[in-house]
Design an enzyme around this catalytic site. Sequence first.
Site, PDB file in Angstrom:
ATOM      1  CB  CYS A 114      13.045  11.003  -1.021  1.00 14.72           C
ATOM      2  SG  CYS A 114      13.915  12.551  -0.776  1.00 14.72           S
ATOM      3  CD  GLU A 149      17.767  -1.687 -13.932  1.00 18.46           C
ATOM      4  OE1 GLU A 149      16.576  -1.353 -13.828  1.00 18.46           O
ATOM      5  OE2 GLU A 149      18.179  -2.432 -14.835  1.00 18.46           O
ATOM      6  CB  CYS A 154      12.420  12.700  -5.001  1.00 21.70           C
ATOM      7  SG  CYS A 154      11.380  13.159  -3.598  1.00 21.70           S
ATOM      8  CB  CYS A 156       9.877  15.599  -1.320  1.00 20.66           C
ATOM      9  SG  CYS A 156      11.571  15.485  -0.722  1.00 20.66           S
ATOM     10  CB  CYS A 159      14.177  16.876  -3.534  1.00 20.08           C
ATOM     11  SG  CYS A 159      14.561  15.157  -3.122  1.00 20.08           S
ATOM     12  CD  GLU A 304      19.070  -6.879 -13.542  1.00 21.05           C
ATOM     13  OE1 GLU A 304      18.146  -6.688 -14.361  1.00 21.05           O
ATOM     14  OE2 GLU A 304      19.117  -6.337 -12.432  1.00 21.05           O
ATOM     15  CD1 TRP A 312      10.934  -5.853 -18.558  1.00 19.29           C
ATOM     16  CD2 TRP A 312      11.115  -4.780 -20.509  1.00 19.29           C
ATOM     17  NE1 TRP A 312      12.254  -5.915 -18.948  1.00 19.29           N
ATOM     18  CE2 TRP A 312      12.395  -5.258 -20.135  1.00 19.29           C
ATOM     19  CE3 TRP A 312      10.994  -4.068 -21.712  1.00 19.29           C
ATOM     20  CZ2 TRP A 312      13.537  -5.058 -20.923  1.00 19.29           C
ATOM     21  CZ3 TRP A 312      12.127  -3.871 -22.480  1.00 19.29           C
ATOM     22  CH2 TRP A 312      13.371  -4.355 -22.082  1.00 19.29           C
ATOM     23  CD  GLU A 352      10.791  -8.196 -12.592  1.00 18.65           C
ATOM     24  OE1 GLU A 352      11.400  -8.426 -11.534  1.00 18.65           O
ATOM     25  OE2 GLU A 352      11.257  -7.509 -13.508  1.00 18.65           O
ATOM     26  CE  LYS A 353       1.514 -14.437 -12.518  1.00 20.08           C
ATOM     27  NZ  LYS A 353       1.348 -12.972 -12.379  1.00 20.08           N
ATOM     28  CG  HIS A 355      11.883 -11.194 -16.734  1.00 17.35           C
ATOM     29  ND1 HIS A 355      13.114 -11.766 -16.964  1.00 17.35           N
ATOM     30  CD2 HIS A 355      11.972  -9.913 -17.162  1.00 17.35           C
ATOM     31  CE1 HIS A 355      13.909 -10.846 -17.504  1.00 17.35           C
ATOM     32  NE2 HIS A 355      13.246  -9.720 -17.638  1.00 17.35           N
TER      33      HIS A 355
HETATM   34  C1  GLA Z   1      15.694  -4.597 -14.297  1.00 17.86           C
HETATM   35  C2  GLA Z   1      15.770  -4.889 -12.804  1.00 17.86           C
HETATM   36  C3  GLA Z   1      15.519  -6.329 -12.477  1.00 17.86           C
HETATM   37  C4  GLA Z   1      14.386  -6.899 -13.297  1.00 17.86           C
HETATM   38  C5  GLA Z   1      14.686  -6.700 -14.761  1.00 17.86           C
HETATM   39  C6  GLA Z   1      13.645  -7.317 -15.663  1.00 17.86           C
HETATM   40  O1  GLA Z   1      16.885  -4.708 -14.945  1.00 17.86           O
HETATM   41  O2  GLA Z   1      17.001  -4.503 -12.251  1.00 17.86           O
HETATM   42  O3  GLA Z   1      15.229  -6.430 -11.091  1.00 17.86           O
HETATM   43  O4  GLA Z   1      13.210  -6.241 -12.975  1.00 17.86           O
HETATM   44  O5  GLA Z   1      14.756  -5.332 -15.026  1.00 17.86           O
HETATM   45  O6  GLA Z   1      13.947  -7.157 -17.019  1.00 17.86           O
HETATM   46 ZN    ZN Z   2      12.787  14.059  -2.049  1.00 18.16          ZN
END
Ligand code: GLA
Ligand code: ZN
Length: 673
Positions: A114, A149, A154, A156, A159, A304, A312, A352-353, A355
């Site tokens: 939140c 990110e 939220c 709640c 909020c 990134e 994913w 994410e193993k 990724h």
């Molecule tokens: C996002 C997240 C990362 C990771 C990547 C994987 O960008 O910020 O921590 O999970 O996705 O693609």
């Molecule tokens: Zn909230």
Amino acid sequence: MKRKGLMHGADYYPEQWLSRPDILKEDIRLMKLAHINTVTLGVFAWSALEPQEGVWDFTWLDQMMDTLYENHISVILATPSGARPAWLAKAYPEVLRVSEDRKRNLYGMRMNHCYTSPAYRRLVREIDERLAKRYGNHPALKAWHISNEYHGECHCPLCQNAFREFLREKYGTLEALNKAWWTGFWSKTFTDWEQIESPSSRGEMALQGLTLDWKRFVTKQTVDFMRREIETVRAYAPSVPVTTNMIGSFIEVDYPKMAPWLDVAALDCYPQWGGGPDYEIAMDAGFEYDVTRSLKKSPFWLLETTPSLTNWPAVGKPKGPGIHVAGCLQAIAHGSDSVQYFQWRKSRGGYEKFHGAVVGHYGHEHTRVFRETARLGEILENLGEIEGTKTISQTALLYDWNNRWAIEGAKGPRQDKFYEETIREHYRALRRYGVNVDVIDEEQSLEGYRLIAAPMLYLVKEELPQRLMQFVQAGGVLLLTYFSGITDENDLCFQGGFPGPLGELAGVWAEELDLLYPQERGGFCCTGESLPGEGRWSCRDYCEVIHAREADVEACYTSGWYAGMPALTRHRIGKGEVWYLAARAENDFLLLLYGRLLERAGAAYIPGGLPKGVTLCTRCGQKERYLFYTNWNGQPVTVEMPEGEEMLRTGEAKGEQGSMDPLETVILKQKLQ
Ligand code: GLA
Ligand code: ZN
């Protein structure tokens, strides 16, 4: 660490490997081999730093910061607010997000707290403060990476109250709110602030004014949370730049409202390249980079991307040979000063193993992914002088979050609006002419542009028409299209005809909007003096029936009950002109049109355009200009290039002027007079 040059690095999570000092040691050796000069530490490290409430452990991070510094690797240090420890959620359940159906989440996942909770804000401030005090002056520190990110909402009770407060401040009285939200319809008039609730699939979904204000509130609350984090770290490290990883054109957060608080705009970008070269994917990635760069009209950071695959999508296909180098240089071409990855070394377990990472489960450097990453690192090292050079754009696309929300949220006149597709169609057409493109919202400055394209400008903010008028009068060329000038900021339709306050600019009025079925096609042909008259062009989805009031007619419909009526007009105002495209025209027509508009605008562009599948971006320094060409075709192509010193060619020089292999990038350097 004040290092010159482009950054190359990765998210590094040594806390996963604290019981393996051999691996941590090996990481440094491998980083050097891969030409890594910057890593991001501490994203999601909360439980490693504060294993229990009030119990702190900075020893591993102290060691890491020192070791990296000794090895000439800078650190972007993250605040860990993106994921909270289990003890925290147990002790302070109010930090758990409540979903739109009013159910409180259990502990789990990440980036789902939140933003209003005073307890969460206090706990975040405390850990941020400790990090800032401890590392704010560490010589390895290059920048702060605030959270991760930011997104989501939220619902709640905290909020809800904050939302009501936001509305009170905005409207002052319920009367004003009721008017703005048009609550007289369907008996929705509010008589007490407490009656107002955030949108919910179990409650209110039909009040577009409410939905818009809720989205604005979510951005405001997110930005407010972020600003507190920024204030905390700035207090101890005032000169260390601050950034956060945004997600390009991600619709949830109005990034132009976030950017002013950051020193550098940054994004995460994971183009789904598939196995081979793909121009369309390159265009989509380029768009994301341009959105991010335009936030501050300065170089940005790619924080990134993956060195190989993402875990994913339905199928997480690894990047085929050559894509990594070409794709990452593309970010630099669009104005990035960095290429950073998620993540450095593959996790043994967890979500994410699988990724992509620079170092795989095999743990050594003898892999294609590692080699391609190291090769890119070496290339970036040699391009150091490009750091800080600017992207100068004479063309801009208007792309506003409020407009996107309003179009998406409008019930009808058709449910598929094709707004995002349309923006990208126009973007692609412009890019074919080798011009840089800024992507700006309705409030950003219009200075310096010669051509502004504003497709589907449905929601018009109050001051925009006046600013566009000044732009045109001073010699600018503006392109407007169908479904524009429909509502004000509250999503209330303009009275007196469309395109509302844009009518004076366009010199037309729109009487009706014909909407075509998915398979249906309309047509038009050019009848005016500006575009070649041969050929009949096709259009789909939207055919607006317009009347040219003061504008000249450039094309007329050949289909529908409106055959013979204008499909494209041009209105001269002052030194500039406004074009109005009434239908969703096929892409080849957009290409023709933009060639003409760039010429009319007096912009620098490549007449006739670049060969299909080739991109060109430019960056400018004090004395030099850098031209980045890439061939995204599956076959070689000949590209006409101007004079210049060849600074980089990722393929083999063939002696044949201008011939480029698939995925080859060429950087030319020109002296500025
Ligand atoms: C996002 C997240 C990362 C990771 C990547 C994987 O960008 O910020 O921590 O999970 O996705 O693609
Ligand atoms: Zn909230």
